[in-house]
Design an enzyme around this catalytic site. Structure first.
Site, mmCIF file in Angstrom:
data_model
loop_
_atom_site.group_PDB
_atom_site.id
_atom_site.type_symbol
_atom_site.label_atom_id
_atom_site.label_comp_id
_atom_site.label_asym_id
_atom_site.label_seq_id
_atom_site.Cartn_x
_atom_site.Cartn_y
_atom_site.Cartn_z
ATOM 1 N N GLU A 444 0.813 -1.181 0.006
ATOM 2 C CA GLU A 444 -0.006 0.084 -0.075
ATOM 3 C C GLU A 444 0.785 1.373 0.047
ATOM 4 O O GLU A 444 1.643 1.489 1.031
ATOM 5 C CB GLU A 444 -0.864 0.106 1.412
ATOM 6 C CG GLU A 444 -1.575 1.123 1.564
ATOM 7 C CD GLU A 444 -2.078 1.312 3.116
ATOM 8 O OE1 GLU A 444 -2.054 0.238 3.789
ATOM 9 O OE2 GLU A 444 -2.843 2.081 3.407
ATOM 10 N N ASP A 522 -0.863 -1.211 5.968
ATOM 11 C CA ASP A 522 -0.521 -0.539 7.286
ATOM 12 C C ASP A 522 -1.403 -1.354 8.181
ATOM 13 O O ASP A 522 -2.467 -1.857 7.857
ATOM 14 C CB ASP A 522 -0.994 0.894 7.320
ATOM 15 C CG ASP A 522 -0.047 1.672 6.734
ATOM 16 O OD1 ASP A 522 1.180 1.381 6.599
ATOM 17 O OD2 ASP A 522 -0.235 2.943 6.353
ATOM 18 N N ASP A 524 -3.657 -0.570 10.110
ATOM 19 C CA ASP A 524 -4.698 0.205 10.742
ATOM 20 C C ASP A 524 -5.956 0.056 9.970
ATOM 21 O O ASP A 524 -6.022 -0.715 9.044
ATOM 22 C CB ASP A 524 -4.202 2.060 10.569
ATOM 23 C CG ASP A 524 -4.137 2.243 9.269
ATOM 24 O OD1 ASP A 524 -4.074 1.497 8.630
ATOM 25 O OD2 ASP A 524 -3.448 3.494 9.080
ATOM 26 N N ASP A 526 -7.563 1.969 7.631
ATOM 27 C CA ASP A 526 -7.262 2.006 6.182
ATOM 28 C C ASP A 526 -6.672 0.883 5.560
ATOM 29 O O ASP A 526 -7.103 0.243 4.362
ATOM 30 C CB ASP A 526 -6.525 3.273 5.882
ATOM 31 C CG ASP A 526 -7.524 4.501 5.910
ATOM 32 O OD1 ASP A 526 -8.756 4.302 6.345
ATOM 33 O OD2 ASP A 526 -6.995 5.649 5.950
#
Ligand code: 0RA
Length: 661
Positions: A444, A522, A524, A526
Site C-alpha cells: 500500500e 498498514d 490500521d 485504512d
C-alpha cells in the site's frame, strides 16, 4: 439333553467364542489402522480434522432425524475441549448382536463402517466427507463415553483410544429417549486441541438450512456470557430450509424477487432441493451439496442444474420476445450473473472425485437433476410472469455487461502488445525467474513501496506498490476490472490473464510469475480496508490463487520497545506489556521507550526486512477459504451495499473473522 445335542451345543459355543476373538482382533486392527493413518480417515490432524470429529458424530444424529425420529441435536464444547453430542432419537440399539457377539452399541462404537448396518431398509444419506463413522472418532479419542436412553433405561459404555473399558451396562432408569456421545480428542494425535465456536456454529447453521425442521444448538461451556451469566450459546433452526439459506447468503445484497424460487422433488430415486434468487450484484454464487457435504468442485448435480437453468430460461426468453432488441448472443454465464442458488441432493452411493474429493461423479445424477429442475423452473416461469420478466431483464443486462467487458479486455490486450515488455513500470521485479521460489509484495502506497524495495532481497522478492483506489469489485460492473489501472497492473505483474472468447471468467495461471503473493498494508483501519479490497478481488476473480495457497498477508509489528541499546518488536498488546516489564526489570519503567508503528512508512528498510520480509523471522498468514458460505458472506457484507448488516458484522468481528489466515 442327549449326547448328540450336547456335542452340537459344545461345538456351537466353541465356534462362537472363536468368532468372538476373531472379531475382536479385527476390531483392534481397524482401530489401529485409524490411529496409524488418521489423515486417511479424517483429512488431517489439524484444525480441520479436529472439527471433523464433531461432524462425524453429528451426522449420525442427522441420519436419525432424516429417518424421522429426532428433531433436536445439542452440541456442547465442555471446559476441557471435550465435545458432547446429544440427540433425541431412538437411541442406538443396545441388544446383543449375534454375529459380532457383543452389544450392538459396542459394535457401532468400535467397528469401522458399522454405522447403518442394523437398519438395512433405512436410507443413510448423511455422512461426513470421508463418511467414516463414530468408531473412527472413538479410535482417535483419549476418552469416549456413549450413553443411550431407550425404553425407559439408561445405558453406558466408555472407551480409551477406541477400546471398551467394560461391557455396555444399564445404570438406571430414564424418561428421555436419545443418544449422548462425549469424546475428548487424543492430544497425541491432533496437533491442535482447541475447538472453535465459530467453525462449529457455521457448520451447524449450514446443517440447519440443509435439513429443515431440526433444532441444532451449540453451547460453549468455556465461555460465560457477561450479560446473561449463562454459557455462550447459539441455536439454529430453519422452517423454510434452502429458501432461508438464500436469504442468509443474500443479507447484504439487493434482491430482485420478493421470494426465492424453491424447487423440491425426487427424480429416479434422487431427492433434489433447490432455492435460488437473483440480486443486483454481478457475481455468480452457487453452492452445491451432496448428502449435506459441500461439493466445492461441483460435479454432475451442478452440471445438471446449470443445463436446466440455461435451457429453460433461454427458451422462455426466446418465446417472450424480449430478446429481439439484443444485438449479440446470450451465453450460459449470463443466466448465472447475480444469481445466488443452493442445490442439495441426496445420493445413496455418492462417488466423490477431484483433488479434494468434493466433486460428484455419479453420471446418472446429471439427467435426473436437469429434468427435475427444468420442469419445475418452467412451471415457475409460467406461473410467475412478473418474476420471469425480472429474470430475463437481468440476463439481458448481464449479456450487455459481458459484451462491454470483452471490448474492454480486447482494448487492454491490444495496449499491452503495443507497450513492449508488458511489465508495469511500477514493478520492481526480482531477478529469479522460478515462480516457485519468487514472491511479490503488493504494498500500500508509494512510500512504503520504496522502503520495501530497499529492504527486500532482490533475488526472489518483487515489489509492486499500489497507489490509487482499488476497485470495489463487489459493486462494480465486471468490465470495470479491465479498466481499473491498479487491477490491470496487478494482472500484468503477476502474469495472469483472465477471460477467453468462450469463458469470460477463465483464469489462466500458466504464466504466473510468483507462487507467493503477499499483501502488505498498514496495521490500521485504512490498511485493513485496502487488504480486504485486494482479497475480495482475489476471491471473486482469482479464487484459484487462494485455493492453491498462493495468497498471504504480511504482519508488520505494532510496536518497537527500546531501552538503552536493547530493542524488541511487539505484534500484540500482551507482547508489548511483557517486553516493557522485562526491560524495566525490577526497577521503574524509566528509560523504556515504546514506539507505536502507525504505518509501514515509519519503519526503515532494515526494520521492515527484519520484522516483516525476512523469511527467517517474519510471520506470513496464509489466506485460506475455510468455508465457501462464510467467505461469500464476509466479502459481500464488508464490500456490499447494505450498511446495517455490515455495521453489526464489523462490531461482532473486529478482526478478520473467518478469513482464516
Ligand atoms: C440404527 C438403528 C436405530 C437407531 C440408530 C441406528 C441410531 C443411531 C444413532 C447415532 C446417533 N444417534 C443415533 N440414534 C439412533 C434404532 C432401531 C430401532 O429402534 O428399531
Amino acid at each position: 439333553m442327549n449326547e448328540e445335542e450336547a456335542i452340537r451345543q459344545h461345538e456351537e459355543s466353541d465356534r462362537m467364542s472363536r468368532d468372538y476373538s476373531a472379531n475382536n482382533i479385527q476390531v483392534l486392527e481397524g482401530l489401529e489402522a485409524v490411529r496409524k493413518r488418521p489423515a486417511m480417515y479424517i483429512g488431517d490432524v489439524g484444525v480441520k480434522g479436529l472439527h471433523h470429529l464433531v461432524y462425524e458424530v453429528v451426522d449420525n444424529s442427522i441420519d436419525e432425524a432424516l429417518a424421522g425420529h429426532c428433531d433436536r441435536i445439542e452440541v456442547t464444547i465442555l471446559k476441557d475441549n471435550s465435545i458432547q453430542v446429544l440427540d433425541n432419537g431412538r437411541g442406538i440399539p443396545v441388544g446383543f448382536h449375534e454375529k459380532e457377539q457383543r452389544s450392538a452399541l459396542e459394535v457401532v462404537m468400535t467397528v469401522l463402517h458399522a454405522g447403518g448396518k442394523f437398519d438395512k431398509g433405512s436410507y443413510k444419506v448423511s455422512g461426513g466427507l470421508h463418511g467414516v463413522g463414530v468408531s473412527c472418532v472413538n479410535a482417535l479419542s483419549d476418552k469416549t463415553k456413549v450413553e443411550v436412553f431407550r425404553e425407559g433405561k439408561h445405558y453406558i459404555q466408555e472407551y480409551h483410544i477406541g477400546k471398551p473399558l467394560y461391557a455396555v451396562k444399564e445404570i438406571g432408569e430414564s424418561n428421555i429417549r436419545g443418544t449422548k456421545v462425549t469424546f475428548k480428542p487424543d492430544s497425541s494425535i491432533f496437533i491442535v486441541s482447541e475447538y472453535s465456536f465459530d467453525i462449529l456454529s457455521n457448520r451447524l447453521r449450514e446443517l440447519a438450512y440443509l435439513n429443515k425442521g431440526i433444532l441444532l444448538a451449540l453451547t460453549d461451556e468455556r465461555h460465560i456470557d457477561e450479560d446473561t451469566n449463562e454459557y455462550r450459546r447459539k441455536e439454529f433452526y430453519s422452517d423454510r430450509g434452502l429458501a432461508d439459506f438464500i436469504d442468509y447468503l443474500d443479507e447484504s445484497r439487493e434482491k430482485l424477487m420478493p421470494e426465492p424460487i424453491q424447487i423440491e422433488g425426487e427424480k429416479n430415486g434422487v431427492p433434489v432441493e433447490v432455492a435460488m434468487q437473483y440480486n443486483t450484484s454481478f457475481s455468480e454464487n452457487i453452492h452445491s451439496y451432496v448428502n449435506n457435504i459441500n461439493t466445492h468442485e461441483g460435479g454432475t448435480h451442478l452440471s445438471g442444474f446449470r443445463r436446466a437453468l440455461t435451457r429453460t430460461l433461454k427458451s422462455y426468453a426466446d418465446k417472450s420476445g424480449m430478446l429481439s432488441k439484443l444485438k449479440f448472443d446470450i451465453s450460459g454465464d449470463d443466466f448465472r450473473e447475480g444469481l445466488t442458488a443452493v442445490i442439495s441432493i441426496k445420493v445413496a452411493e455418492p462417488q466423490f472425485e477431484g483433488q479434494t474429493k468434493t466433486k460428484l461423479g455419479n453420471s446418472e445424477v446429471m439427467g435426473a437433476v436437469e429434468s427435475m429442475v427444468g420442469e419445475a423452473l418452467n412451471h415457475y416461469l409460467e406461473e410467475h410472469p412478473k418474476e420471469a420478466k425480472i429474470i430475463v431483464n437481468k440476463v439481458i443486462l448481464a449479456a450487455t455487461a459481458r459484451h462491454a467487458a470483452r471490448k474492454a479486455r480486447e482494448l487492454v490486450q491490444r495496449k499491452n502488445v503495443l507497450g513492449g515488455s508488458g511489465l508495469p513500470g511500477k514493478l520492481s521485479d526480482c531477478s529469479n525467474r522460478d515462480p516457485e521460489k519468487s514472491e511479490i509484495y503488493l504494498v500500500e502506497g508509494d512510500s512504503a513501496g520504496g522502503t520495501a524495495k530497499q529492504g527486500r532481497d532482490r533475488f526472489f522478492q518483487a515489489i509492486l506498490p499500489l497507489r490509487g483506489k482499488i476497485l470495489n469489485v463487489e459493486k462494480a460492473m465486471p468490465h470495470k476490472i479491465f479498466e481499473n489501472e491498479e487491477i490491470r497492473t496487478m494482472f500484468t505483474a503477476l502474469g495472469i490473464s483472465i477471460g477467453t472468447e468462450e469463458d469470460p471468467k477463465a483464469l489462466n495461471l500458466t504464466k504466473l510469475r510468483y507462487h507467493k503473493v503477499i499483501i502488505m498494508t498498514d496495521a490500521d483501519v485504512d490498511g485493513s480496508h485496502i487488504a480486504t479490497l485486494i482479497l475480495t478481488f482475489f476471491y471473486r476473480f482469482m479464487k484459484e490463487m487462494i485455493e492453491r495457497g498462493y495468497v498471504y498477508i504480511a504482519t508488520p509489528p505494532l510496536y518497537l520497545i527500546k531501552k538503552g541499546a536493547k530493542s524488541e518488536y511487539a505484534w500484540t498488546e500482551e507482547q508489548r506489556e511483557a517486553i516493557s516489564l522485562n526491560f524495566a526489570g525490577n526497577g521503574s519503567d524509566k528509560g523504556v521507550h515504546v514506539q507505536r508503528y502507525k504505518g509501514l512508512g515509519e519503519m526503515n528498510a532494515e526494520q521492515l526486512w527484519a520484522t516483516t520480509m525476512n523469511p527467517e523471522t517474519r510471520t506470513l498468514r496464509k489466506v485460506n477459504i475455510e468455508n465457501d458460505v462464510t467467505a461469500d458472506k464476509v466479502f459481500s457484507m464488508l464490500m456490499g451495499d447494505e450498511v446495517p448488516p455490515r455495521r453489526e458484522f464489523i462490531e461482532q468481528n473486529a478482526h478478520y473473522a473467518n478469513i482464516d489466515a
